[in-house]
Design a protein around this motif. Sequence first.
Motif, mmCIF file in Angstrom:
data_model
loop_
_atom_site.group_PDB
_atom_site.id
_atom_site.type_symbol
_atom_site.label_atom_id
_atom_site.label_comp_id
_atom_site.label_asym_id
_atom_site.label_seq_id
_atom_site.Cartn_x
_atom_site.Cartn_y
_atom_site.Cartn_z
ATOM 1 N N GLY A 223 0.820 -1.205 0.000
ATOM 2 C CA GLY A 223 0.000 0.000 0.000
ATOM 3 C C GLY A 223 0.855 1.257 0.000
ATOM 4 N N ASN A 224 1.901 1.259 0.807
ATOM 5 C CA ASN A 224 2.820 2.393 0.826
ATOM 6 C C ASN A 224 3.570 2.518 -0.499
ATOM 7 O OD1 ASN A 224 2.131 3.055 3.459
ATOM 8 N ND2 ASN A 224 3.853 1.971 4.379
ATOM 9 N N ALA A 225 3.957 1.380 -1.069
ATOM 10 C CA ALA A 225 4.679 1.387 -2.348
ATOM 11 C C ALA A 225 3.800 1.952 -3.459
ATOM 12 C CB ALA A 225 5.140 -0.029 -2.697
ATOM 13 N N TRP A 226 2.507 1.629 -3.417
ATOM 14 C CA TRP A 226 1.576 2.150 -4.426
ATOM 15 C C TRP A 226 1.486 3.670 -4.337
ATOM 16 C CZ3 TRP A 226 -0.587 1.046 -8.820
ATOM 17 C CH2 TRP A 226 -1.774 1.642 -9.226
ATOM 18 N N GLU A 227 1.469 4.200 -3.120
ATOM 19 C CA GLU A 227 1.461 5.651 -2.942
ATOM 20 C C GLU A 227 2.745 6.260 -3.502
ATOM 21 O OE1 GLU A 227 -0.028 8.452 0.572
ATOM 22 O OE2 GLU A 227 1.851 7.452 1.120
ATOM 23 N N ASP A 228 3.875 5.606 -3.234
ATOM 24 C CA ASP A 228 5.159 6.082 -3.750
ATOM 25 C C ASP A 228 5.164 6.090 -5.275
ATOM 26 O OD1 ASP A 228 6.055 6.254 -1.134
ATOM 27 O OD2 ASP A 228 7.105 4.321 -1.192
ATOM 28 N N TYR A 229 4.597 5.034 -5.870
ATOM 29 C CA TYR A 229 4.607 4.924 -7.335
ATOM 30 C C TYR A 229 3.732 6.011 -7.958
ATOM 31 C CZ TYR A 229 4.776 2.733 -11.940
ATOM 32 O OH TYR A 229 4.997 2.471 -13.275
ATOM 33 N N GLY A 230 2.588 6.286 -7.333
ATOM 34 C CA GLY A 230 1.725 7.351 -7.832
ATOM 35 C C GLY A 230 2.437 8.696 -7.814
ATOM 36 N N GLU A 231 3.164 8.970 -6.737
ATOM 37 C CA GLU A 231 3.887 10.238 -6.641
ATOM 38 C C GLU A 231 5.069 10.275 -7.611
ATOM 39 O OE1 GLU A 231 4.854 11.148 -2.594
ATOM 40 O OE2 GLU A 231 2.754 11.461 -2.027
ATOM 41 N N TYR A 232 5.666 9.108 -7.868
ATOM 42 C CA TYR A 232 6.740 9.026 -8.862
ATOM 43 C C TYR A 232 6.200 9.376 -10.250
ATOM 44 C CZ TYR A 232 9.748 6.729 -12.314
ATOM 45 O OH TYR A 232 10.528 6.455 -13.430
ATOM 46 N N LEU A 233 5.065 8.802 -10.618
ATOM 47 C CA LEU A 233 4.462 9.105 -11.923
ATOM 48 C C LEU A 233 4.099 10.582 -12.014
ATOM 49 C CD1 LEU A 233 2.106 6.013 -12.420
ATOM 50 C CD2 LEU A 233 4.304 6.440 -13.557
ATOM 51 N N LEU A 234 3.621 11.140 -10.898
ATOM 52 C CA LEU A 234 3.268 12.558 -10.875
ATOM 53 C C LEU A 234 4.507 13.421 -11.105
ATOM 54 C CD1 LEU A 234 1.038 14.663 -10.430
ATOM 55 C CD2 LEU A 234 1.533 14.557 -7.982
ATOM 56 N N SER A 235 5.631 13.001 -10.535
ATOM 57 C CA SER A 235 6.877 13.769 -10.692
ATOM 58 C C SER A 235 7.368 13.757 -12.139
ATOM 59 C CB SER A 235 7.970 13.211 -9.773
ATOM 60 O OG SER A 235 8.444 11.946 -10.240
ATOM 61 N N LYS A 236 6.973 12.735 -12.910
ATOM 62 C CA LYS A 236 7.383 12.624 -14.313
ATOM 63 C C LYS A 236 6.389 13.292 -15.259
ATOM 64 C CE LYS A 236 11.014 10.185 -13.334
ATOM 65 N NZ LYS A 236 12.378 10.777 -13.487
#
Length: 266
Positions: A223-236
């Motif tokens: 669940g935490n990793a999914w949040e991290d991935y969403g923010e990573y995509l947002l940063s790109k």
Amino acid sequence: MKLIRAGVFFLMAALILSGCASQNYPENVVAVINGETITQEEIDEAINEGKLHIDLTEALRLLNGENSMSQRDAMLQAFGVDEGNMTSGQKRFFEGIERSSAKIPTANDALNSLLVEEVLYQEAVKQGHEASIDRVKQILEESKRINLEAMSQDEEALREYNEYVEKTASIYHQYGFTSEEDYLSKRMDRTAQAMAINTMNYEFDKVMADKLPGVDSAQIERGNAWEDYGEYLLSKAKVKILKPEYQIQHYGESWSHGRLNLKAKS
């Protein structure tokens, strides 16, 4: 020659100005992400929906006789987590759940949620997870049919369902809907978007099961990793915030796995 140069200069200026004009957005647009706009009305709707979900959750808790336990305590109990001995990852996970489902979002919280949802949806479409409105309707109708058939064989379950419908009807009315069905029918596009994201999330969980082997509380870690991935995509993504009172917030940690292959399996 001077006239020619002056003509070229004015032509270039006109082209630049027309290019700038094409980037003007209506007054109600708050942000743009990869060309897709997010409006103030969408933010207001997200805040209102957050309030609706809180009221519905509370009604369900009372219906289930859980009025003696807070929603947070109920979540901790469900995950078998001791409040006094939580790890940093567990604290973050439960704070995320409370932020998304147990607290009325601020306007900035709502914007950030919409930004992440939009970038996740765009990625889901790229990965082949897009769901049509017709498909969503079909799934909802099939789900309702199966549930009603199951409850028809269980008088207690049917009684509880009817009681839930009765108690939540007034809540839906407060928010401008005639019923749960009316609410769902008026947000089919959002449901289709959520379905596409959820199917990509299913592929994400399978990928992360290999990348996070042997961890405790795997659901929490993923669940935490999914949040991290969403923010990573947002940063790109190409994001423009057009109103000074809004800003991008980060709740997660840095993502070190790059862009993942989460394509839908045929």
